[in-house]
Design a protein around this motif. Structure first.
Motif, PDB file in Angstrom:
ATOM      1  N   TYR A 186     -46.507 -72.678  22.459  1.00 26.62           N
ATOM      2  CA  TYR A 186     -45.803 -72.639  21.172  1.00 26.62           C
ATOM      3  C   TYR A 186     -45.538 -74.055  20.656  1.00 26.62           C
ATOM      4  O   TYR A 186     -45.678 -74.335  19.459  1.00 26.62           O
ATOM      5  CB  TYR A 186     -44.445 -71.928  21.314  1.00 26.62           C
ATOM      6  N   VAL A 187     -45.125 -74.938  21.567  1.00 26.22           N
ATOM      7  CA  VAL A 187     -44.790 -76.309  21.164  1.00 26.22           C
ATOM      8  C   VAL A 187     -45.994 -76.999  20.539  1.00 26.22           C
ATOM      9  O   VAL A 187     -45.916 -77.577  19.440  1.00 26.22           O
ATOM     10  CB  VAL A 187     -44.270 -77.117  22.371  1.00 26.22           C
ATOM     11  N   PHE A 188     -47.135 -76.931  21.221  1.00 25.01           N
ATOM     12  CA  PHE A 188     -48.331 -77.602  20.718  1.00 25.01           C
ATOM     13  C   PHE A 188     -48.856 -76.925  19.451  1.00 25.01           C
ATOM     14  O   PHE A 188     -49.311 -77.596  18.519  1.00 25.01           O
ATOM     15  CB  PHE A 188     -49.414 -77.629  21.798  1.00 25.01           C
ATOM     16  N   ALA A 189     -48.787 -75.601  19.414  1.00 22.68           N
ATOM     17  CA  ALA A 189     -49.282 -74.884  18.232  1.00 22.68           C
ATOM     18  C   ALA A 189     -48.460 -75.250  17.000  1.00 22.68           C
ATOM     19  O   ALA A 189     -49.015 -75.494  15.913  1.00 22.68           O
ATOM     20  CB  ALA A 189     -49.232 -73.382  18.479  1.00 22.68           C
ATOM     21  N   ALA A 190     -47.146 -75.280  17.156  1.00 23.25           N
ATOM     22  CA  ALA A 190     -46.291 -75.625  16.020  1.00 23.25           C
ATOM     23  C   ALA A 190     -46.486 -77.078  15.608  1.00 23.25           C
ATOM     24  O   ALA A 190     -46.536 -77.400  14.421  1.00 23.25           O
ATOM     25  CB  ALA A 190     -44.829 -75.360  16.373  1.00 23.25           C
ATOM     26  N   SER A 191     -46.602 -77.973  16.595  1.00 24.18           N
ATOM     27  CA  SER A 191     -46.727 -79.402  16.292  1.00 24.18           C
ATOM     28  C   SER A 191     -48.037 -79.722  15.585  1.00 24.18           C
ATOM     29  O   SER A 191     -48.077 -80.521  14.646  1.00 24.18           O
ATOM     30  CB  SER A 191     -46.620 -80.222  17.586  1.00 24.18           C
ATOM     31  N   TYR A 192     -49.121 -79.087  16.034  1.00 23.31           N
ATOM     32  CA  TYR A 192     -50.436 -79.380  15.472  1.00 23.31           C
ATOM     33  C   TYR A 192     -50.851 -78.388  14.383  1.00 23.31           C
ATOM     34  O   TYR A 192     -51.941 -78.496  13.846  1.00 23.31           O
ATOM     35  CB  TYR A 192     -51.489 -79.393  16.583  1.00 23.31           C
ATOM     36  N   ARG A 193     -49.979 -77.458  14.100  1.00 23.12           N
ATOM     37  CA  ARG A 193     -50.282 -76.426  13.089  1.00 23.12           C
ATOM     38  C   ARG A 193     -51.669 -75.828  13.344  1.00 23.12           C
ATOM     39  O   ARG A 193     -52.562 -75.819  12.479  1.00 23.12           O
ATOM     40  CB  ARG A 193     -50.190 -77.003  11.677  1.00 23.12           C
ATOM     41  N   THR A 194     -51.832 -75.332  14.537  1.00 25.46           N
ATOM     42  CA  THR A 194     -53.129 -74.814  14.968  1.00 25.46           C
ATOM     43  C   THR A 194     -53.503 -73.538  14.221  1.00 25.46           C
ATOM     44  O   THR A 194     -52.631 -72.732  13.863  1.00 25.46           O
ATOM     45  CB  THR A 194     -53.116 -74.518  16.472  1.00 25.46           C
ATOM     46  N   PRO A 195     -54.791 -73.314  14.001  1.00 26.40           N
ATOM     47  CA  PRO A 195     -55.246 -72.080  13.356  1.00 26.40           C
ATOM     48  C   PRO A 195     -55.335 -70.945  14.370  1.00 26.40           C
ATOM     49  O   PRO A 195     -56.406 -70.646  14.905  1.00 26.40           O
ATOM     50  CB  PRO A 195     -56.632 -72.469  12.819  1.00 26.40           C
ATOM     51  N   GLN A 196     -54.217 -70.306  14.652  1.00 31.83           N
ATOM     52  CA  GLN A 196     -54.246 -69.259  15.673  1.00 31.83           C
ATOM     53  C   GLN A 196     -53.157 -68.213  15.436  1.00 31.83           C
ATOM     54  O   GLN A 196     -52.167 -68.467  14.752  1.00 31.83           O
ATOM     55  CB  GLN A 196     -54.101 -69.849  17.074  1.00 31.83           C
ATOM     56  N   VAL A 197     -53.391 -67.065  16.057  1.00 32.74           N
ATOM     57  CA  VAL A 197     -52.418 -65.973  16.072  1.00 32.74           C
ATOM     58  C   VAL A 197     -52.084 -65.661  17.518  1.00 32.74           C
ATOM     59  O   VAL A 197     -52.974 -65.397  18.333  1.00 32.74           O
ATOM     60  CB  VAL A 197     -52.965 -64.717  15.375  1.00 32.74           C
ATOM     61  N   PHE A 198     -50.798 -65.735  17.852  1.00 29.51           N
ATOM     62  CA  PHE A 198     -50.306 -65.268  19.146  1.00 29.51           C
ATOM     63  C   PHE A 198     -50.039 -63.771  19.017  1.00 29.51           C
ATOM     64  O   PHE A 198     -49.233 -63.357  18.177  1.00 29.51           O
ATOM     65  CB  PHE A 198     -49.011 -65.988  19.519  1.00 29.51           C
ATOM     66  N   PHE A 199     -50.689 -62.963  19.851  1.00 25.51           N
ATOM     67  CA  PHE A 199     -50.512 -61.508  19.754  1.00 25.51           C
ATOM     68  C   PHE A 199     -49.899 -60.998  21.051  1.00 25.51           C
ATOM     69  O   PHE A 199     -50.568 -60.869  22.081  1.00 25.51           O
ATOM     70  CB  PHE A 199     -51.853 -60.817  19.487  1.00 25.51           C
ATOM     71  N   LEU A 200     -48.620 -60.712  20.971  1.00 25.48           N
ATOM     72  CA  LEU A 200     -47.876 -60.201  22.120  1.00 25.48           C
ATOM     73  C   LEU A 200     -47.913 -58.672  22.130  1.00 25.48           C
ATOM     74  O   LEU A 200     -47.443 -58.031  21.196  1.00 25.48           O
ATOM     75  CB  LEU A 200     -46.421 -60.679  22.048  1.00 25.48           C
ATOM     76  N   GLN A 201     -48.468 -58.117  23.183  1.00 22.94           N
ATOM     77  CA  GLN A 201     -48.383 -56.673  23.395  1.00 22.94           C
ATOM     78  C   GLN A 201     -47.161 -56.407  24.265  1.00 22.94           C
ATOM     79  O   GLN A 201     -47.223 -56.529  25.485  1.00 22.94           O
ATOM     80  CB  GLN A 201     -49.647 -56.153  24.083  1.00 22.94           C
ATOM     81  N   PHE A 226     -39.417 -71.727  17.675  1.00 21.88           N
ATOM     82  CA  PHE A 226     -40.292 -72.893  17.791  1.00 21.88           C
ATOM     83  C   PHE A 226     -40.856 -73.320  16.430  1.00 21.88           C
ATOM     84  O   PHE A 226     -41.622 -74.269  16.352  1.00 21.88           O
ATOM     85  CB  PHE A 226     -41.460 -72.582  18.737  1.00 21.88           C
ATOM     86  N   GLY A 227     -40.476 -72.585  15.391  1.00 27.17           N
ATOM     87  CA  GLY A 227     -40.991 -72.899  14.068  1.00 27.17           C
ATOM     88  C   GLY A 227     -42.279 -72.183  13.719  1.00 27.17           C
ATOM     89  O   GLY A 227     -42.986 -72.591  12.792  1.00 27.17           O
ATOM     90  N   ILE A 228     -42.579 -71.093  14.436  1.00 25.64           N
ATOM     91  CA  ILE A 228     -43.792 -70.322  14.184  1.00 25.64           C
ATOM     92  C   ILE A 228     -43.411 -69.033  13.457  1.00 25.64           C
ATOM     93  O   ILE A 228     -42.607 -68.252  13.979  1.00 25.64           O
ATOM     94  CB  ILE A 228     -44.517 -69.993  15.502  1.00 25.64           C
ATOM     95  N   PRO A 229     -43.960 -68.781  12.271  1.00 27.40           N
ATOM     96  CA  PRO A 229     -43.660 -67.526  11.562  1.00 27.40           C
ATOM     97  C   PRO A 229     -43.981 -66.323  12.445  1.00 27.40           C
ATOM     98  O   PRO A 229     -45.034 -66.280  13.082  1.00 27.40           O
ATOM     99  CB  PRO A 229     -44.587 -67.581  10.342  1.00 27.40           C
ATOM    100  N   SER A 230     -43.062 -65.376  12.494  1.00 26.80           N
ATOM    101  CA  SER A 230     -43.177 -64.277  13.446  1.00 26.80           C
ATOM    102  C   SER A 230     -42.948 -62.939  12.772  1.00 26.80           C
ATOM    103  O   SER A 230     -42.122 -62.812  11.863  1.00 26.80           O
ATOM    104  CB  SER A 230     -42.169 -64.462  14.579  1.00 26.80           C
ATOM    105  N   VAL A 231     -43.686 -61.933  13.260  1.00 28.46           N
ATOM    106  CA  VAL A 231     -43.590 -60.577  12.730  1.00 28.46           C
ATOM    107  C   VAL A 231     -43.543 -59.607  13.900  1.00 28.46           C
ATOM    108  O   VAL A 231     -44.246 -59.789  14.899  1.00 28.46           O
ATOM    109  CB  VAL A 231     -44.802 -60.220  11.840  1.00 28.46           C
ATOM    110  N   GLN A 232     -42.732 -58.581  13.776  1.00 27.34           N
ATOM    111  CA  GLN A 232     -42.705 -57.499  14.757  1.00 27.34           C
ATOM    112  C   GLN A 232     -43.338 -56.263  14.123  1.00 27.34           C
ATOM    113  O   GLN A 232     -43.000 -55.893  12.998  1.00 27.34           O
ATOM    114  CB  GLN A 232     -41.277 -57.190  15.175  1.00 27.34           C
ATOM    115  N   ILE A 233     -44.269 -55.641  14.839  1.00 24.24           N
ATOM    116  CA  ILE A 233     -44.950 -54.469  14.291  1.00 24.24           C
ATOM    117  C   ILE A 233     -44.858 -53.295  15.261  1.00 24.24           C
ATOM    118  O   ILE A 233     -44.557 -53.462  16.447  1.00 24.24           O
ATOM    119  CB  ILE A 233     -46.445 -54.760  13.993  1.00 24.24           C
TER     120      ILE A 233
END
Length: 372
Positions: A186-201, A226-233
């Motif tokens: 999360y830290v690196f993804a937020a810092s580098y604004r990586t093009p990715q989706v974290f998908f938690l099952q 961590f500053g990552i936009p998050s959605v619960q589905i």
């Protein structure tokens, strides 16, 4: 833990489409789906469940060392798997069997891996950028984030060309969110604004530990911290899984950085074939989630659109055919030659490896004819 006020749900448990302020941003993604793709959703869910059951039976009969079921999580996987574009890279945990199938992976590669016949299972470049299963809990989150960093730094996203821009989709479970690797990702993804989706099952169980013991707050709020936009589905809603993941991947490819999706689902089977969930689960919880079965829900929706018995019978027959084929091919598998353990250790011949291989060959030869 069940649904919350924040849970995005496009299909009710009875299979009717929900149109309200919460679903409005995602309905355009559904409008773009044709009848064939909707039927593909159902076909993949039904076929992989039958494969899953057959593989579990094969393990119990001594044909596999281990089996990792995905029973109950089909909608979360199918919807998100179809949301990815061909150029995207997918990093699974170890039970995303149907995502691999969507990307072109022969399910027998999974069988062979869990039988101990392959070093890793498959080559990602040959399976639609579907990377290898990762049994070290949570480490794939760092692998995926590093890959996404590379895409971003190489200019592989954010160009405005949807046919070329790429993103990364990484899967993990609720237990993995307690691992340092995932939080570091999360830290690196937020810092580098990586093009990715974290998908938690979130299937509610880290083996025998319930999610309530791991986190006192909904898990999607962790990534938001961590500053990552998050959605619960609703992870048992294949349409929600598809639409929300598609939106997240589109934004990632466009250079808007990472997002996090928590899919609320339930592991209807055991964690693996080595586990006995009856030792720690309550029957009421199982009954609650059984009533929200992802396949039954989507079948009701398809029937409301006009799908008839012929289609569902065809899919059921296809599932049985695959199960029979997998059983036949599994029973025909042999064993690896003894020297297989020495292959691919080094890229070039190595004297130490050659010495060890020679020793093993001589040792095995000593048993020939019952002399040793």
């Amino acid at each position: 833990m069940s649904y919350t006020e924040a849970t995005v749900q496009l299909l009710s448990p009875q299979g009717s489409l929900l149109e309200n302020d919460t679903t409005a941003p995602y309905l355009p993604y559904l409008a773009a789906l044709d009848e064939q793709r909707l039927r593909d959703f159902h076909r993949q869910m039904v076929v992989i469940r039958r494969f899953d059951i057959e593989a579990g039976n094969l393990q119990r009969q001594g044909q596999l060392a281990l089996w990792i079921p995905s029973l109950g999580q089909e909608a979360a996987q199918v919807g998100s798997g179809y949301a990815a574009r061909p150029q995207d890279h997918i990093f699974p945990a170890y039970r995303e069997h149907v995502v691999g199938r969507i990307r072109g992976l022969d399910p027998m590669r999974i069988i062979e891996m869990l039988r101990g016949l392959s070093h890793g299972g498959w080559v990602p470049e040959e399976t639609g950028n579907f990377h290898l299963y990762t049994l070290v809990i949570g480490s794939q989150a760092l692998h995926a984030t590093g890959y996404a960093m590379g895409i971003g730094l190489d200019g592989g996203s954010g160009s405005g060309d949807p046919e070329k821009d790429a993103a990364v989709l990484v899967y993990f479970g609720d237990g993995a969110t307690s691992q340092g690797d995932v939080n570091e990702a999360y830290v690196f993804a937020a810092s580098y604004r990586t093009p990715q989706v974290f998908f938690l099952q979130n299937n509610h169980w880290a083996i025998s530990v319930p999610v309530e013991r791991q986190s006192r707050t909904p898990l999607y709020l962790r990534a938001a911290g961590f500053g990552i936009p998050s959605v619960q589905i609703d992870g048992n809603d294949v349409l929600a899984s598809y639409a929300v993941t598609r939106a997240g991947l589109d934004a990632a490819r466009a250079g808007q950085g990472p997002c996090f999706i928590e899919a609320l689902t339930y592991r209807m089977g055991a964690h693996t074939s080595s586990d006995d969930p009856t030792k720690y689960r309550e029957d009421d919880d199982v009954a609650f989630w059984s009533e929200r079965d992802p396949i039954a829900r989507f079948e009701a929706y398809l029937r409301s659109l006009g799908a008839g018995d012929d289609f569902f019978q065809e899919v059921a027959a296809e599932a049985e055919d695959l199960a029979a084929d997998v059983r036949t091919r599994t029973l025909a598998l042999g064993t690896l030659p003894d020297d297989a353990i020495f292959q691919h250790v080094y890229t070039e011949p190595h004297p130490r490896i050659e010495e060890q291989a020679a020793w093993l060959a001589a040792y095995e030869a000593g048993f020939e004819g019952g002399e040793a």
